[in-house]
Design an enzyme around this catalytic site. Structure first.
Site, PDB file in Angstrom:
ATOM      1  N   HIS A  31      -2.063 -26.621  25.017  1.00  0.00           N
ATOM      2  CA  HIS A  31      -0.734 -26.900  25.568  1.00  0.00           C
ATOM      3  C   HIS A  31       0.154 -27.699  24.620  1.00  0.00           C
ATOM      4  CE1 HIS A  31      -2.413 -26.188  29.912  1.00  0.00           C
ATOM      5  NE2 HIS A  31      -2.255 -25.078  29.229  1.00  0.00           N
ATOM      6  N   CYS A  55      13.138 -27.565  17.269  1.00  0.00           N
ATOM      7  CA  CYS A  55      14.535 -27.298  17.589  1.00  0.00           C
ATOM      8  C   CYS A  55      14.624 -26.394  18.818  1.00  0.00           C
ATOM      9  CB  CYS A  55      15.230 -26.644  16.392  1.00  0.00           C
ATOM     10  SG  CYS A  55      16.984 -26.338  16.716  1.00  0.00           S
ATOM     11  N   CYS A 103      16.806 -23.400  15.184  1.00  0.00           N
ATOM     12  CA  CYS A 103      17.355 -23.101  13.858  1.00  0.00           C
ATOM     13  C   CYS A 103      16.183 -22.769  12.931  1.00  0.00           C
ATOM     14  CB  CYS A 103      18.151 -24.293  13.323  1.00  0.00           C
ATOM     15  SG  CYS A 103      17.176 -25.755  12.941  1.00  0.00           S
ATOM     16  N   CYS A 163      19.938 -29.075  12.276  1.00  0.00           N
ATOM     17  CA  CYS A 163      21.157 -28.365  12.693  1.00  0.00           C
ATOM     18  C   CYS A 163      22.016 -29.177  13.654  1.00  0.00           C
ATOM     19  CB  CYS A 163      20.786 -27.023  13.323  1.00  0.00           C
ATOM     20  SG  CYS A 163      20.040 -27.191  14.957  1.00  0.00           S
ATOM     21  N   THR A 220     -10.772 -31.354  34.532  1.00  0.00           N
ATOM     22  CA  THR A 220      -9.628 -30.464  34.809  1.00  0.00           C
ATOM     23  C   THR A 220      -9.762 -29.877  36.210  1.00  0.00           C
ATOM     24  OG1 THR A 220      -8.468 -28.427  34.174  1.00  0.00           O
ATOM     25  CG2 THR A 220     -10.796 -28.562  33.551  1.00  0.00           C
ATOM     26  N   GLU A 243     -14.467 -34.966  41.462  1.00  0.00           N
ATOM     27  CA  GLU A 243     -14.053 -34.200  42.645  1.00  0.00           C
ATOM     28  C   GLU A 243     -14.488 -32.746  42.488  1.00  0.00           C
ATOM     29  OE1 GLU A 243     -12.043 -35.725  44.965  1.00  0.00           O
ATOM     30  OE2 GLU A 243     -11.761 -37.574  43.793  1.00  0.00           O
TER      31      GLU A 243
HETATM   32  P1  OAD Z   1      -5.034 -32.168  36.844  1.00  0.00           P
HETATM   33  O1  OAD Z   1      -4.248 -33.383  37.151  1.00  0.00           O
HETATM   34  O2  OAD Z   1      -4.664 -30.907  37.535  1.00  0.00           O
HETATM   35  O3  OAD Z   1      -6.574 -32.421  37.139  1.00  0.00           O
HETATM   36  C1  OAD Z   1      -7.208 -33.572  36.675  1.00  0.00           C
HETATM   37  C2  OAD Z   1      -8.658 -33.496  37.065  1.00  0.00           C
HETATM   38  O4  OAD Z   1      -9.323 -34.627  36.525  1.00  0.00           O
HETATM   39  C3  OAD Z   1      -8.912 -33.532  38.592  1.00  0.00           C
HETATM   40  O5  OAD Z   1      -9.776 -32.460  38.941  1.00  0.00           O
HETATM   41  C4  OAD Z   1      -9.604 -34.888  38.813  1.00  0.00           C
HETATM   42  O6  OAD Z   1     -10.571 -34.843  39.857  1.00  0.00           O
HETATM   43  C5  OAD Z   1     -10.256 -35.102  37.468  1.00  0.00           C
HETATM   44  N1  OAD Z   1     -10.555 -36.509  37.123  1.00  0.00           N
HETATM   45  C6  OAD Z   1      -9.906 -37.633  37.474  1.00  0.00           C
HETATM   46  N2  OAD Z   1     -10.491 -38.706  36.896  1.00  0.00           N
HETATM   47  C7  OAD Z   1     -11.537 -38.250  36.170  1.00  0.00           C
HETATM   48  C8  OAD Z   1     -12.518 -38.876  35.340  1.00  0.00           C
HETATM   49  N3  OAD Z   1     -12.548 -40.187  35.156  1.00  0.00           N
HETATM   50  N4  OAD Z   1     -13.444 -38.067  34.734  1.00  0.00           N
HETATM   51  C9  OAD Z   1     -13.415 -36.712  34.921  1.00  0.00           C
HETATM   52  N5  OAD Z   1     -12.509 -36.088  35.688  1.00  0.00           N
HETATM   53  C10 OAD Z   1     -11.579 -36.837  36.305  1.00  0.00           C
HETATM   54  O7  OAD Z   1      -5.002 -31.986  35.237  1.00  0.00           O
HETATM   55  P2  OAD Z   1      -5.331 -30.689  34.362  1.00  0.00           P
HETATM   56  O8  OAD Z   1      -6.388 -29.867  34.993  1.00  0.00           O
HETATM   57  O9  OAD Z   1      -5.511 -31.158  32.979  1.00  0.00           O
HETATM   58  O10 OAD Z   1      -0.023 -28.338  31.862  1.00  0.00           O
HETATM   59  O11 OAD Z   1      -3.960 -29.921  34.459  1.00  0.00           O
HETATM   60  C11 OAD Z   1      -3.816 -28.721  33.774  1.00  0.00           C
HETATM   61  C12 OAD Z   1      -2.406 -28.568  33.282  1.00  0.00           C
HETATM   62  O12 OAD Z   1      -1.490 -28.717  34.367  1.00  0.00           O
HETATM   63  C13 OAD Z   1      -1.950 -29.628  32.291  1.00  0.00           C
HETATM   64  O13 OAD Z   1      -2.350 -29.361  30.978  1.00  0.00           O
HETATM   65  C14 OAD Z   1      -0.475 -29.574  32.428  1.00  0.00           C
HETATM   66  C15 OAD Z   1      -0.383 -29.557  33.940  1.00  0.00           C
HETATM   67  O14 OAD Z   1       0.777 -29.049  34.468  1.00  0.00           O
HETATM   68  C16 OAD Z   1       1.122 -28.251  31.219  1.00  0.00           C
HETATM   69  O15 OAD Z   1       1.849 -29.217  31.037  1.00  0.00           O
HETATM   70  C17 OAD Z   1       1.425 -26.866  30.754  1.00  0.00           C
END
Ligand code: OAD
Length: 247
Positions: free
Chosen positions: A118, A126, A130, A154, A191, A218
Site C-alpha cells: 500500500h 505529483c 508532471c 511544477c 490484519t 481477535e
Molecule cells: P485493520 O485495522 O483492519 O485490522 C487490524 C487488525 O489488527 C485487527 O484484526 C486487530 O484485531 C489486529 N490487532 C490489534 N492489535 C494487535 C496486536 N497487538 N497484535 C496483532 N494483531 C492486532 O488493519 P489492516 O488489516 O491492516 O489500506 O487494514 C488493511 C488496510 O485497510 C490498510 O492497509 C489500509 C486500510 O484501509 C489502505 O489504506 C489502502
C-alpha cells in the site's frame, strides 16, 4: 495458545520457504492506531473522504490535514518486538515479508527486503502528475509548513504516496507477493483480512499447499480458513515463536 505456538514453530522449522504478511495490528504496540479496531481510524473518519482520488479532488486540504496528522503520530513511533523479530527473519534465505502498512516501522527495524503493498506515508508524488514528479519520492517533513504541499517540479499539488481505495496496487508488488504466496508456511499477522487483493494471499497460499498461520488477538475473516490460529498479540507471540525457531 501454547499448543498453537508450538505447532506453528514446528511448521516453521520444517519450512524451506516462509512468507509473512502484516497489517496495522503489528504497529499497535508502537502507539499507531489500527483502521477497524475499537479506536480505529475508520471508526471516526470516512475512508471515501480521506483515502480516495475523489476525496482528494474534492478537498485536498482536508486529506492533507489528515495525512499530516498521521505523519506526526508516526514520526516519533519506534518499532516494537514484532517488527524486530520479522526484520531478523528477513535475513533468512527463503523468507519474504509483505506489509499493508504505510508507517515505515518494518523499514526502521531493518526489514530488507520488504514488499510494501500500500505504499508509504513517507512518500509523496505529483498529483497531476508532471513528468519530473511522476515517481514517488521520500519527504520526511512533518508537519508541513503549509497545506496542501506543492510539487517542487511544477508547483501543482503533491499527493501522499499511498494506495487509496479504488486504486490499483503496483503490479510489480502484486507479482512479487503472488510469487511469495507459493511457500511452505504463510503467516498472516495483525490484519483484519478484509481489504483485497492483500486479503487474498493467505487463501492463495493455502490453495498452493502452504501451512497457514494467523496471529491476531481477535477472530478475522481469515480465521476460519487458516490451519493454525494463534489468538495473541503479535509483539508477544512473535517473540515466543522466535525463541522456538532459530533463523
Ligand atoms: P485493520 O485495522 O483492519 O485490522 C487490524 C487488525 O489488527 C485487527 O484484526 C486487530 O484485531 C489486529 N490487532 C490489534 N492489535 C494487535 C496486536 N497487538 N497484535 C496483532 N494483531 C492486532 O488493519 P489492516 O488489516 O491492516 O489500506 O487494514 C488493511 C488496510 O485497510 C490498510 O492497509 C489500509 C486500510 O484501509 C489502505 O489504506 C489502502
Amino acid at each position: 495458545m501454547t499448543d498453537s505456538i508450538q505447532a506453528a514453530a514446528d511448521a516453521l522449522r520444517r519450512a524451506r520457504t516462509i512468507t509473512a504478511m502484516t497489517g496495522a495490528g503489528v504497529s499497535t504496540a508502537s502507539g499507531i492506531p489500527t483502521f477497524r479496531g475499537a479506536d480505529g481510524l475508520w471508526k471516526k473518519n470516512r475512508p471515501e473522504l480521506l483515502a480516495s482520488r475523489e476525496g482528494f479532488e474534492n478537498d485536498p486540504r482536508l486529506v492533507w490535514e489528515w495525512y499530516d496528522w498521521r505523519r506526526q503520530v508516526i514520526r516519533d513511533a519506534k518499532p516494537n518486538p514484532a517488527h524486530d523479530v520479522l526484520a531478523a527473519w528477513t535475513r533468512r534465505p527463503g523468507f519474504t515479508l509483505i506489509t499493508q502498512n504505510v508507517d515505515g516501522l518494518h523499514e526502521k527495524a531493518g526489514a530488507d527486503p520488504l514488499i510494501r503493498l500500500h505504499g508509504s506515508i513517507w512518500h509523496v508524488r505529483c498529483w497531476q502528475p508532471c513528468d519530473a514528479g511522476r515517481r514517488p519520492w521520500r519527504d520526511d517533513t512533518a508537519p508541513f509548513p503549509a497545506l496542501p504541499p506543492k510539487c517542487p517540479h511544477c508547483g501543482d499539488l503533491v499527493r501522499p504516496g499511498v494506495v487509496w481505495f479504488g486504486e490499483n496496487l503496483d503490479h510489480e508488488d502484486v507479482a512479487a507477493a503472488t510469487a511469495a504466496a507459493r511457500c511452505d508456511v504463510f503467516l498472516t499477522i495483525g490484519t483484519s483480512s478484509v481489504v483485497y487483493p492483500a486479503a487474498g494471499f493467505v487463501h492463495q497460499a493455502r490453495s498452493y499447499g502452504a501451512v497457514t498461520i494467523e496471529i491476531n488477538p481477535e477472530t478475522t475473516e481469515a480465521s476460519g480458513e487458516v490451519d493454525i490460529s494463534i489468538r495473541g498479540k503479535a509483539e508477544e507471540v512473535l517473540v515466543e515463536l522466535s525463541s522456538k525457531f532459530e533463523v
